[in-house]
Design a protein around this motif. Structure first.
Motif, PDB file in Angstrom:
ATOM      1  N   ALA A 105      58.769  67.831  -3.877  1.00 26.81           N
ATOM      2  CA  ALA A 105      59.942  68.591  -4.308  1.00 26.81           C
ATOM      3  C   ALA A 105      61.218  68.124  -3.612  1.00 26.81           C
ATOM      4  CB  ALA A 105      59.713  70.078  -4.041  1.00 26.81           C
ATOM      5  N   MET A 106      61.067  67.625  -2.388  1.00 31.07           N
ATOM      6  CA  MET A 106      62.239  67.181  -1.621  1.00 31.07           C
ATOM      7  C   MET A 106      62.626  65.734  -1.907  1.00 31.07           C
ATOM      8  SD  MET A 106      63.283  69.734   0.208  1.00 31.07           S
ATOM      9  CE  MET A 106      64.314  68.881   1.396  1.00 31.07           C
ATOM     10  N   THR A 107      61.728  64.982  -2.581  1.00 34.96           N
ATOM     11  CA  THR A 107      61.997  63.538  -2.647  1.00 34.96           C
ATOM     12  C   THR A 107      62.000  62.945  -4.044  1.00 34.96           C
ATOM     13  OG1 THR A 107      59.638  63.125  -2.261  1.00 34.96           O
ATOM     14  CG2 THR A 107      61.084  63.114  -0.326  1.00 34.96           C
ATOM     15  N   VAL A 108      61.306  63.544  -5.013  1.00 45.68           N
ATOM     16  CA  VAL A 108      61.213  62.913  -6.324  1.00 45.68           C
ATOM     17  C   VAL A 108      61.825  63.823  -7.379  1.00 45.68           C
ATOM     18  CG1 VAL A 108      59.154  61.620  -5.693  1.00 45.68           C
ATOM     19  CG2 VAL A 108      58.911  63.870  -6.757  1.00 45.68           C
ATOM     20  N   SER A 109      61.961  63.260  -8.583  1.00 37.50           N
ATOM     21  CA  SER A 109      62.536  64.003  -9.696  1.00 37.50           C
ATOM     22  C   SER A 109      61.522  65.025 -10.229  1.00 37.50           C
ATOM     23  CB  SER A 109      62.945  63.035 -10.808  1.00 37.50           C
ATOM     24  OG  SER A 109      61.819  62.315 -11.268  1.00 37.50           O
ATOM     25  N   PRO A 110      61.961  65.960 -11.069  1.00 41.14           N
ATOM     26  CA  PRO A 110      61.047  67.015 -11.559  1.00 41.14           C
ATOM     27  C   PRO A 110      59.826  66.483 -12.301  1.00 41.14           C
ATOM     28  CG  PRO A 110      63.327  67.619 -11.952  1.00 41.14           C
ATOM     29  CD  PRO A 110      63.344  66.217 -11.461  1.00 41.14           C
ATOM     30  N   ARG A 111      59.959  65.397 -13.048  1.00 40.77           N
ATOM     31  CA  ARG A 111      58.827  64.935 -13.860  1.00 40.77           C
ATOM     32  C   ARG A 111      57.630  64.519 -13.010  1.00 40.77           C
ATOM     33  NH1 ARG A 111      59.208  60.562 -18.826  1.00 40.77           N
ATOM     34  NH2 ARG A 111      57.011  60.721 -19.483  1.00 40.77           N
ATOM     35  N   PRO A 112      57.770  63.645 -11.997  1.00 37.84           N
ATOM     36  CA  PRO A 112      56.610  63.340 -11.133  1.00 37.84           C
ATOM     37  C   PRO A 112      56.079  64.572 -10.407  1.00 37.84           C
ATOM     38  CG  PRO A 112      58.344  61.710 -10.832  1.00 37.84           C
ATOM     39  CD  PRO A 112      58.930  62.805 -11.654  1.00 37.84           C
ATOM     40  N   LEU A 113      56.989  65.455 -10.018  1.00 37.78           N
ATOM     41  CA  LEU A 113      56.553  66.677  -9.336  1.00 37.78           C
ATOM     42  C   LEU A 113      55.649  67.516 -10.236  1.00 37.78           C
ATOM     43  CD1 LEU A 113      56.697  68.794  -7.052  1.00 37.78           C
ATOM     44  CD2 LEU A 113      58.837  69.627  -8.094  1.00 37.78           C
ATOM     45  N   LEU A 114      56.043  67.679 -11.495  1.00 39.72           N
ATOM     46  CA  LEU A 114      55.239  68.474 -12.430  1.00 39.72           C
ATOM     47  C   LEU A 114      53.896  67.800 -12.697  1.00 39.72           C
ATOM     48  CD1 LEU A 114      57.988  69.605 -14.982  1.00 39.72           C
ATOM     49  CD2 LEU A 114      56.874  70.978 -13.204  1.00 39.72           C
ATOM     50  N   CYS A 115      53.889  66.477 -12.758  1.00 36.49           N
ATOM     51  CA  CYS A 115      52.621  65.765 -12.958  1.00 36.49           C
ATOM     52  C   CYS A 115      51.666  66.000 -11.785  1.00 36.49           C
ATOM     53  CB  CYS A 115      52.862  64.275 -13.133  1.00 36.49           C
ATOM     54  SG  CYS A 115      53.690  63.855 -14.686  1.00 36.49           S
ATOM     55  N   LEU A 116      52.169  65.889 -10.561  1.00 34.41           N
ATOM     56  CA  LEU A 116      51.344  66.137  -9.379  1.00 34.41           C
ATOM     57  C   LEU A 116      50.829  67.574  -9.368  1.00 34.41           C
ATOM     58  CD1 LEU A 116      53.548  64.312  -6.715  1.00 34.41           C
ATOM     59  CD2 LEU A 116      51.271  63.593  -7.469  1.00 34.41           C
ATOM     60  N   LEU A 117      51.737  68.519  -9.646  1.00 38.05           N
ATOM     61  CA  LEU A 117      51.332  69.924  -9.670  1.00 38.05           C
ATOM     62  C   LEU A 117      50.291  70.180 -10.754  1.00 38.05           C
ATOM     63  CD1 LEU A 117      51.741  72.824  -8.647  1.00 38.05           C
ATOM     64  CD2 LEU A 117      53.642  73.048 -10.293  1.00 38.05           C
ATOM     65  N   GLY A 118      50.454  69.512 -11.909  1.00 42.06           N
ATOM     66  CA  GLY A 118      49.489  69.685 -12.993  1.00 42.06           C
ATOM     67  C   GLY A 118      48.098  69.214 -12.608  1.00 42.06           C
ATOM     68  N   VAL A 119      48.034  68.051 -11.937  1.00 47.27           N
ATOM     69  CA  VAL A 119      46.744  67.522 -11.491  1.00 47.27           C
ATOM     70  C   VAL A 119      46.066  68.512 -10.529  1.00 47.27           C
ATOM     71  CG1 VAL A 119      45.627  65.705 -10.147  1.00 47.27           C
ATOM     72  CG2 VAL A 119      47.328  65.119 -11.884  1.00 47.27           C
TER      73      VAL A 119
END
Length: 626
Positions: free
Chosen positions: A99-113
């Protein structure tokens, strides 16, 4: 900022490698081979992320770290205790870091996994098809949990520190922006050199004072203060000292003015005071005299005692006007009158008296624009050898044809140019234009002619005349011997070292000197011995005096013989009749100029006159009056 991010990511990768190594070390005796293999694989991929970072691929390295930790933790959770496994605690740290370093799209992908993995684990246990290992307690489990908590704490603390630093930087930037805005607002309304209000702020404060004056009947006056000797200080001591003088005068004005007055700088060496406490003319006169006395006090600068006097013009609201521009113009006209009447004085605005001063100010402004727009031109009057009738040179005379006023006599604008300082620009233009005209004539087949150009005493004393002449000669390729500078006697009387040095440099270039209107000024002829003068110009009043009989002839004969004895050429001015030519030649005068041969002519017209004369098509005759 990017350097900090790179450093933090490098530190994180190293920390993860250390923690994974310790995890493998602690769990080698008890862990399954698949868990250890996953740990070693994660360490290998983290090594690849470190190499990407070293190659400058920050984003790729960061995403590699996040996905490696997410997938490794997920694998270990599935291979060990499922939802009850301590490694689940790593998920929040990974989400926080993402959340502190990447854009929302990679964050949502990680959270989804992570959510899908946890959902499957939950559903698998409920459905009975997934049976996680039973958790066992021991030193290894404690060390694993402690290691994981330390890792999460270090990551969280690092993020918190960086966030705090970012907040502090943002606060500092906000303060700097606020200071910059305040500074910009100050600069917009104040003079950068003195710190005084500029014209914009003075006008605003005048408007406020004028509103009070209309409402309450309070007094209001505008005083324009102009330094009399500032140009001399600037030219002789340099701009650094000039700036120091302006700053000192600004400080004195602040002290001398009342607290409720507004003191501002209009530009150059001109200041303004908006006074709101002086009820009548007597009070204003006393205040103005106090300003004159206070500003005239000498002060020390670099071991020099500097005195700078001033002239003041005063305009009163609403007697002289009720608008700022009107009162300012009236006060400036009164100040100009104070300068014209001797300087170091104050004058009150008087429309009946200042109308001529205002006209002069407008004419100066129009002259400045005329110089910039190229509205001036030079006319050339031939200088003829009396014995042979040969044209040996010309005198360049400046002319100004105003687009609205028509022809403006030189006697009307040249003195204004000298008083306003425009004479330096005007003189430099005249020198270069005259030199270029002679070269153009030569290109059209005329012989090399000497051109005489009048030089103001101010040019000689203040304008670095030798530098101007050197630049003109270099730009036009005119041989120095073809340029003759016409000086008045007053320019050469005195024994100032800078004057002698300037003339010496001019003569070293090969430029000649001519004394204009000789005999009308000083009787002390010592300057003829000090300076190598090439020509004396006999004033036309002496030529007119030939009609007075022996006394007039004696004066001309004495000047001609003096010139001959000193090896100087004598040139009579204002010749209008043939008998004057003959009598001047008989008295020993070498050359002459005047309407008998020609009026001053523009450059192309002079070529035509010269060619016709040389062909003998036009007999010498008196030219028609201008």
């Amino acid at each position: 900022m990017r350097e900090l991010q790179v450093r933090r990511l490098r530190e994180l990768i190293v920390l993860l490698l250390v923690c994974l190594g310790l995890f493998a070390l602690f769990n080698t005796p008890i862990a399954e081979g698949a868990v250890l293999l996953t740990t070693v694989a994660a360490m290998g991929v983290l090594g690849i992320a470190l190499q990407l970072l070293r190659r400058g691929r920050f984003e790729a390295s960061l995403l590699t770290v996040l996905w490696t930790m997410t997938l490794a933790c997920t694998a270990v959770i599935w291979m060990r205790s499922g939802l009850r496994d301590m490694v689940v605690l790593a998920y929040p740290a990974i989400i926080l870091l993402a959340a502190m370093t990447v854009s929302p799209r990679p964050l949502l992908c990680l959270l989804g996994v992570m959510l899908v993995s946890l959902g499957l684990l939950f559903w698998g246990e409920l459905a009975g098809w997934y049976q996680p290992e039973a958790q066992t307690l021991g030193y290894g489990s404690y060390l694993n949990r402690a290691l994981l908590l330390v890792l999460v704490a270090v990551i969280a603390r690092t993020i918190a520190n960086d966030l705090g630093d970012a907040i502090r930087r943002a606060e500092a930037e906000r303060e700097r922006a606020k200071d910059s805005a305040s500074r910009l607002a100050f600069l917009v309304q104040h003079d950068a050199l003195t710190g005084l209000p500029n014209r914009l702020l003075v006008q605003d404060r005048f408007a406020q004072a004028a509103a009070r004056a209309r409402r309450d009947g309070t007094p209001l006056a505008l005083l324009v203060v102009d330094l009399d000797d500032f140009r001399r200080v600037n030219d002789s001591l340099g701009h650094g000292v000039g700036d120091a003088v302006l700053q000192r005068m600004a400080e004195r004005l602040r002290v001398l003015a009342a607290d409720t007055d507004t003191v501002g700088r209009l530009g150059a060496d001109e200041f303004v005071v908006v006074s709101t406490e002086l009820p009548d003319v007597d009070a204003l006169a006393g205040f103005a005299q106090g300003l004159l006395d206070g500003l005239a006090e000498p002060f020390e600068r670099d071991g020099l005692s500097i005195t700078c006097r001033s002239s003041i013009g005063i305009a009163q609201f609403s007697r002289d006007g009720d608008a700022f521009e009107v009162l300012l113009n009236r006060a400036e006209a009164a100040m100009a009158r104070a300068k014209a009447e001797g300087r170091n004085a104050y004058r009150f605005a008087d429309p009946d008296v200042d109308i001529d001063v205002g006209e002069h100010l407008r004419l100066v402004s129009e002259l400045r624009a005329a110089i910039e727009r190229g509205e001036l031109e030079l006319h050339y009057q031939p200088i003829v050898r009396l014995a042979s009738g040969e044209v040996g040179g010309v005198e360049a005379l400046v002319r100004w044809r105003h687009p609205e006023r028509g022809p403006v006599p030189p006697g009307a604008f040249v003195p204004l140019a000298e008083r306003s300082g425009l004479i330096h620009a005007l003189g430099a233009w005249a020198l270069e234009e005259a030199a270029r005209q002679v070269r153009r004539w030569e290109a059209r087949g005329l012989p090399p002619l000497t051109v005489s150009v009048n030089v103001s005493p101010l040019q000689l004393a203040q304008g670095a005349l030798d530098a101007v002449v050197a630049r003109v000669l270099a730009a036009t390729a005119l041989p120095p011997r073809q340029l003759l500078l016409e000086l008045t006697e007053s320019s050469l009387v005195g024994d100032a070292v800078p004057l002698r040095d300037c003339i010496a440099r001019l003569q070293a270039m090969g430029v000649g000197l001519s004394i204009d209107d000789f005999g009308t000024g000083y009787s002390n002829l010592g300057y003829l011995q000090r300076f190598d003068v090439q020509a004396l110009k006999i004033d036309q009043r002496f030529v007119r005096g030939l009609a007075d009989g022996p006394q007039g002839e004696a004066i001309v004969r004495a000047i001609a013989h003096l010139a001959e004895g000193l090896g100087i050429r004598s040139v009579a001015e204002g010749i209008e009749q043939e008998d004057e030519v003959q009598r001047l030649a008989a008295l020993g005068c070498e050359a002459g100029q005047g309407r008998w041969w020609s009026e001053p002519l523009p450059g192309p017209a002079f070529v035509h006159w010269y060619q016709e004369r040389e062909r003998g098509r036009v007999a010498p005759r008196r030219a028609a009056p201008a």
